[in-house]
Scaffold this active site. Structure first.
Site, PDB file in Angstrom:
ATOM      1  N   ASN A 172      63.134  63.330  21.566  1.00  0.00           N
ATOM      2  CA  ASN A 172      63.311  63.866  22.916  1.00  0.00           C
ATOM      3  C   ASN A 172      64.146  62.856  23.705  1.00  0.00           C
ATOM      4  OD1 ASN A 172      63.107  64.825  25.508  1.00  0.00           O
ATOM      5  ND2 ASN A 172      60.887  64.528  25.686  1.00  0.00           N
ATOM      6  N   TRP A 173      65.384  63.214  23.931  1.00  0.00           N
ATOM      7  CA  TRP A 173      66.289  62.266  24.609  1.00  0.00           C
ATOM      8  C   TRP A 173      66.032  62.182  26.110  1.00  0.00           C
ATOM      9  CZ3 TRP A 173      71.851  63.368  22.200  1.00  0.00           C
ATOM     10  CH2 TRP A 173      71.811  63.049  20.835  1.00  0.00           C
ATOM     11  N   LYS A 174      65.242  63.105  26.638  1.00  0.00           N
ATOM     12  CA  LYS A 174      64.975  63.161  28.089  1.00  0.00           C
ATOM     13  C   LYS A 174      66.305  63.176  28.858  1.00  0.00           C
ATOM     14  CE  LYS A 174      60.498  61.182  27.155  1.00  0.00           C
ATOM     15  NZ  LYS A 174      59.344  60.401  27.609  1.00  0.00           N
ATOM     16  N   HIS A 177      56.007  69.440  28.531  1.00  0.00           N
ATOM     17  CA  HIS A 177      56.001  67.979  28.476  1.00  0.00           C
ATOM     18  C   HIS A 177      55.299  67.433  29.725  1.00  0.00           C
ATOM     19  CE1 HIS A 177      57.294  63.827  28.358  1.00  0.00           C
ATOM     20  NE2 HIS A 177      57.559  64.013  27.077  1.00  0.00           N
ATOM     21  N   GLU A 201      56.002  65.142  31.642  1.00  0.00           N
ATOM     22  CA  GLU A 201      56.905  64.873  32.773  1.00  0.00           C
ATOM     23  C   GLU A 201      57.224  66.167  33.537  1.00  0.00           C
ATOM     24  OE1 GLU A 201      59.803  62.784  30.397  1.00  0.00           O
ATOM     25  OE2 GLU A 201      58.313  61.211  30.080  1.00  0.00           O
ATOM     26  N   GLU A 254      50.589  64.153  23.314  1.00  0.00           N
ATOM     27  CA  GLU A 254      51.212  62.983  23.936  1.00  0.00           C
ATOM     28  C   GLU A 254      50.309  62.464  25.055  1.00  0.00           C
ATOM     29  OE1 GLU A 254      55.766  63.051  23.255  1.00  0.00           O
ATOM     30  OE2 GLU A 254      55.346  64.205  25.049  1.00  0.00           O
ATOM     31  N   GLY A 268      56.230  55.965  27.169  1.00  0.00           N
ATOM     32  CA  GLY A 268      57.145  55.016  27.792  1.00  0.00           C
ATOM     33  C   GLY A 268      56.484  53.732  28.263  1.00  0.00           C
ATOM     34  N   SER A 280      55.164  56.119  22.805  1.00  0.00           N
ATOM     35  CA  SER A 280      55.498  54.783  22.293  1.00  0.00           C
ATOM     36  C   SER A 280      55.427  54.703  20.766  1.00  0.00           C
ATOM     37  CB  SER A 280      54.612  53.712  22.940  1.00  0.00           C
ATOM     38  OG  SER A 280      54.828  53.685  24.346  1.00  0.00           O
ATOM     39  N   GLY A 302      60.397  59.428  22.104  1.00  0.00           N
ATOM     40  CA  GLY A 302      61.231  59.277  23.302  1.00  0.00           C
ATOM     41  C   GLY A 302      62.202  58.124  23.129  1.00  0.00           C
ATOM     42  N   GLY A 303      61.858  56.971  23.679  1.00  0.00           N
ATOM     43  CA  GLY A 303      62.747  55.807  23.696  1.00  0.00           C
ATOM     44  C   GLY A 303      63.385  55.479  22.353  1.00  0.00           C
TER      45      GLY A 303
HETATM   46  P1  13P Z   1      58.239  57.400  24.379  1.00  0.00           P
HETATM   47  O1  13P Z   1      58.406  57.453  22.882  1.00  0.00           O
HETATM   48  O2  13P Z   1      59.412  56.792  25.069  1.00  0.00           O
HETATM   49  O3  13P Z   1      56.927  56.816  24.775  1.00  0.00           O
HETATM   50  O4  13P Z   1      58.215  58.932  24.887  1.00  0.00           O
HETATM   51  C1  13P Z   1      57.408  59.834  24.253  1.00  0.00           C
HETATM   52  C2  13P Z   1      57.723  61.193  24.763  1.00  0.00           C
HETATM   53  O5  13P Z   1      57.465  61.507  25.910  1.00  0.00           O
HETATM   54  C3  13P Z   1      58.392  62.136  23.857  1.00  0.00           C
HETATM   55  O6  13P Z   1      58.415  63.422  24.381  1.00  0.00           O
END
Ligand code: 13P
Length: 252
Positions: free
Chosen positions: A9-11, A97, A99, A169, A175, A215, A236-237
């Site tokens: 997920n590149w956000k 998600h 967020e 998640e 994050g 993470s 994510g990251g």
């Molecule tokens: P991180 O891997 O950056 O913690 O993000 C996880 C995430 O929200 C994937 O959708």
């Protein structure tokens, strides 16, 4: 069918050019593997969807949107419908998600509409659930997860539920660099699978893929993916770096 899945997920990251570069790099690495039973999914921002769908090898990588509108079409300035996403060549949509829930106030009712539109357009939802830190500390995490599953998924017909991918998640792990322990992930994934079994039957539950997100990185993916009920990761990251993402794909 229950599959091993690693989804990135590149956000809200990467210009279109950088997105094309990163997807090309990942595609090269994944394509080289002779035998790969891991489903690799990239979820870039909307504006990347059609370019990425064209440049990746379809048998190596699939493309997902990070969200879709809760209405099918019409006067909703700035929104992107599931049908429009389908027309880009994307095959998956991340729904719910944390967020989106937190910053854009997406409720169970809204998410239910998005799930239906996703499935009606023959796309596969990756439905996210997860508790906040205070909810875990208060010992309410199982109840919260159950509620999130119930309010958005429990009205779906069984054949549709069979198509859904779930992603657990925990919000406190996203994050933050703090990962759920392998035991915490397994415990919750098992609970999720049992909850699905209770409503939709054991066969649906056994076949559903449940991903862990929060993470997840090359240093902990192996330990997380080794659990019976952890079928992969939503990253994510670490998905923004081709080497890290590829290392996670190779962590099964
Ligand atoms: P991180 O891997 O950056 O913690 O993000 C996880 C995430 O929200 C994937 O959708």
């Amino acid at each position: 069918m229950r599959r091993k899945i690693v989804a990135g997920n590149w956000k809200m990251n990467n210009s279109l050019n950088r997105g094309i570069e990163l997807a090309t790099e990942i595609n090269k690495k994944v394509r080289k593997q002779e035998e790969n039973d891991v489903l690799v999914i990239l979820a870039p921002p909307y504006i990347h969807l059609s370019d990425l769908s064209r440049i990746v090898d379809k048998d190596a990588i699939s493309i997902a949107a990070q969200n879709c509108a809760s209405e099918p079409k019409g006067a909703y300035t700035g929104e992107i419908s599931a049908k429009m996403i389908k027309s880009t060549g994307a095959e998956y949509i991340i729904i719910g998600h944390s967020e989106r829930r937190q910053y854009f106030h997406e409720t169970g009712e809204i998410l239910k509409k998005k799930l239906v539109l996703t499935l009606e357009n023959s796309l596969t939802p990756i439905f996210c659930i997860g508790e906040q830190l205070n909810e875990r500390e208060a010992g309410n995490h199982f109840d919260i997860i159950k509620k999130q599953l119930e309010e958005a998924l429990f009205d779906l017909p069984t054949n549709w539920m069979g198509k859904v991918i779930l992603a657990y998640e925990p919000v406190w792990a996203i994050g933050t660099g703090v990962t759920a322990s392998a035991a915490q992930a397994q415990e919750m994934h098992k609970y999720i699978r049992n909850t699905i079994a209770g409503k939709f039957g054991q066969e649906v539950a056994d076949n559903i893929s449940i991903l862990y997100g929060g993470s997840c990185k090359p240093s902990n993916a192996k330990e997380l993916f080794a659990n019976d009920d952890v079928d992969g990761g939503l990253i994510g990251g670490a998905a923004l770096n081709a080497d890290d993402f590829f290392a996670i794909i190779n962590s099964f």
